[in-house]
Design an enzyme around this catalytic site. Structure first.
Site, PDB file in Angstrom:
ATOM      1  N   ASN A 115       0.801  -1.268  -0.038  1.00  0.00           N
ATOM      2  CA  ASN A 115      -0.016   0.030  -0.030  1.00  0.00           C
ATOM      3  C   ASN A 115       0.714   1.161   0.121  1.00  0.00           C
ATOM      4  OD1 ASN A 115       0.673  -0.766   2.706  1.00  0.00           O
ATOM      5  ND2 ASN A 115      -0.842   0.627   3.484  1.00  0.00           N
ATOM      6  N   GLY A 188       1.857  -5.811   7.244  1.00  0.00           N
ATOM      7  CA  GLY A 188       0.825  -6.382   6.398  1.00  0.00           C
ATOM      8  C   GLY A 188      -0.307  -6.772   7.126  1.00  0.00           C
ATOM      9  N   SER A 189      -1.097  -7.624   6.690  1.00  0.00           N
ATOM     10  CA  SER A 189      -2.477  -7.958   7.303  1.00  0.00           C
ATOM     11  C   SER A 189      -2.140  -8.859   8.453  1.00  0.00           C
ATOM     12  CB  SER A 189      -3.288  -8.755   6.083  1.00  0.00           C
ATOM     13  OG  SER A 189      -2.684 -10.046   5.948  1.00  0.00           O
ATOM     14  N   GLU A 210       3.679  -5.344  12.211  1.00  0.00           N
ATOM     15  CA  GLU A 210       3.173  -4.002  12.132  1.00  0.00           C
ATOM     16  C   GLU A 210       1.904  -4.321  11.081  1.00  0.00           C
ATOM     17  OE1 GLU A 210       3.752  -1.255  13.402  1.00  0.00           O
ATOM     18  OE2 GLU A 210       5.758  -1.515  13.971  1.00  0.00           O
ATOM     19  N   CYS A 244      -3.115   1.602   6.683  1.00  0.00           N
ATOM     20  CA  CYS A 244      -3.435   0.756   7.742  1.00  0.00           C
ATOM     21  C   CYS A 244      -3.855   1.551   8.804  1.00  0.00           C
ATOM     22  CB  CYS A 244      -2.278  -0.106   8.191  1.00  0.00           C
ATOM     23  SG  CYS A 244      -0.780   0.973   8.381  1.00  0.00           S
ATOM     24  N   GLU A 334     -11.321  -4.994   8.747  1.00  0.00           N
ATOM     25  CA  GLU A 334     -10.627  -3.749   8.415  1.00  0.00           C
ATOM     26  C   GLU A 334     -11.135  -3.551   6.818  1.00  0.00           C
ATOM     27  OE1 GLU A 334      -6.329  -1.874   8.063  1.00  0.00           O
ATOM     28  OE2 GLU A 334      -6.393  -3.786   8.431  1.00  0.00           O
TER      29      GLU A 334
END
Length: 461
Positions: A115, A188-189, A210, A244, A334
């Site tokens: 992203n 990431g996720s 993160e 995020c 999310e």
């Protein structure tokens, strides 16, 4: 696997040489990286535009500018950060001197997201190199142009035994995670973060994760609605919502919700025009798969603005949703896109009921001019970090920690904290020989009463 194993051996050999821990060498590499980024500014713009039509302004603000600030801060302070830090010695050890030594972990794996593909790859690299580690960087395969440019830039600055970029998709990432690293840094996720944590646990490898979360934004009736709407539109729709720490949903005092929605519509038009698809400042969704995921969130909801999709161009308009059900698809997890659900509350008890439905978020935002209101919310709820009367701006201060808690992540970085993240802290006591107090030595008879008397005092001064 053999290639990766050989690379790790090569990097660990180079690490053992001590070269990566020489401050002068580190500074020369970071200065060269800074120069390379500046000279490739146009190429970075072009790569980000090819990947998802990010404007030059957003690219500089959120990708290049942040990295240059991080580099400048690190170059200015690395000598001081690297020095042993003297701390007050324990009275029981008198006479002695105590220090904390910062020691690099060794071979570090950094897995970056798509992203903010340049910034979120390079920022942890800066911290890892500054701390004295070697690095293997795995950029995202979803932003191919930026990933290739990152490899091109870093390969001109670093020898492969110091830093190596390895491109690829899931198979390559899986292969990397099967190896033993001294530290793993992943952005990431949440689902993939759990896979990374499990792989790291096999070797007891320390990690920083993160991740993300459903970031709430609470707005009471004391705010300037026009200014609030302007800041919300920026925070939510920059990078087409693929951030995020973007506000994931609004919780608005019921008496002002309708008026706020109207202001949001005005500010969206002011920022991106009547048709945001034609705006040079509005990016695209990264790929068709993510666009389809977002499209599913529009089922059975009340769209009050936007909702327009162009699958040929991965375009998804800035979209406002009024009062979605808490059981709807858009409120499950999310969003990570340009959809903003707007909920309301009548009293403050309702705020906690909604926030507590979800795991601890990465970001948390409050718009209010009432100090007691936002201070109470900040103290009551656990989250990674946040802002009052704005969104996402805490990320821009390298002196603040950036990281999550619980499902939104483990650990933090930026600035000095980034250096510390990639450093093991060794406590060292250097004992003098000119005096040796006999209290601690056997035989212990007649010494228990004495230790009882002095114990509460020895470390409190």
């Amino acid at each position: 696997m053999e290639q990766i194993e050989q690379l790790i051996i090569t990097q660990k050999t180079f690490f053992s040489s001590g070269k990566t821990r020489e401050v002068a060498y580190i500074k020369s590499k970071l200065q060269a990286l800074k120069s390379a980024i500046i000279s490739n500014e146009t190429a970075i713009y072009e790569a980000l535009y090819k990947d998802f039509k990010k404007s030059k302004f957003e690219a500089y603000l959120s990708e290049i500018g942040i990295i240059l600030s991080e580099l400048e801060m690190t170059l200015k302070n690395i000598e001081n950060w690297s020095k042993p830090k003297r701390i007050r010695a324990a009275a029981l050890n008198f006479p002695s001197k105590d220090y904390i030594f910062s020691e690099p972990y060794g071979a570090v794996l950094i897995i970056a997201p798509w992203n903010y593909p340049f910034q979120l790859a390079i920022a942890p690299v800066i911290s890892a190199i500054a701390a004295g580690n070697t690095v293997v960087l795995k950029p995202s395969e979803l932003t191919t142009h930026t990933a290739q440019l990152i490899e091109d830039i870093l390969s001109t600055v670093f020898e492969r035994q110091h830093l190596k970029v390895m491109q690829g998709g899931v198979p390559e990432t899986t292969a990397l995670l099967k190896n033993r690293w001294d530290y793993i840094f992943f952005t990431g996720s949440v689902p993939v973060g759990k896979i990374v944590a499990k792989a790291a646990a096999h070797y007891m490898t320390p990690v920083t994760l993160e991740l993300g979360g459903k970031n709430p934004c609470i707005i009471d009736d004391s705010v300037d609605l026009k200014l609030t709407a302007k800041r919300l539109v920026w925070g939510k729709f920059v990078n087409a919502g693929q951030t995020c720490i973007a506000p994931d949903y609004l919780l608005v005092k019921d008496t002002i919700k309708s008026e706020l929605i109207e202001h949001l519509k005005i500010e969206i038009t002011s920022a991106y025009g009547e048709n945001p698809e034609n705006s040079e400042d509005y990016p695209r969704i990264v790929n068709a798969k993510h666009l389809e995921r977002l499209e599913h969130m529009l089922k059975d909801v009340s769209i009050v603005h936007g909702g327009v999709i162009n699958k040929q161009d991965n375009y998804f308009a800035p979209t406002l949703i009024d009062a979605p059900s808490l059981d709807s698809k858009v409120m499950e997890g999310e969003i990570f896109g340009p959809i903003l659900p707007i909920l309301s509350y009548a009293n403050e008890t309702e705020i906690s009921k909604i926030i507590n439905r979800y795991e601890k978020p990465l970001g948390f935002y409050v718009f209010s001019n009432r100090k007691e209101f936002y201070k109470t919310l900040i103290k009551t709820h656990q989250f990674g970090g946040g802002s009052v009367n704005d969104t996402m701006i805490h990320f821009g201060n390298p002196r603040l920690p950036f990281g999550g808690v619980g499902d939104s992540g483990i650990g933090a970085y930026h600035g000095r904290l980034g250096f510390d993240t990639f450093s093991h802290k060794k406590g060292i006591t250097i004992k003098a020989n000119w005096l040796d107090i006999p209290l601690r030595y056997a035989p212990y008879s007649k010494k228990l009463n004495m230790i009882h008397r002095i114990n509460p005092l020895i470390n409190t001064k």
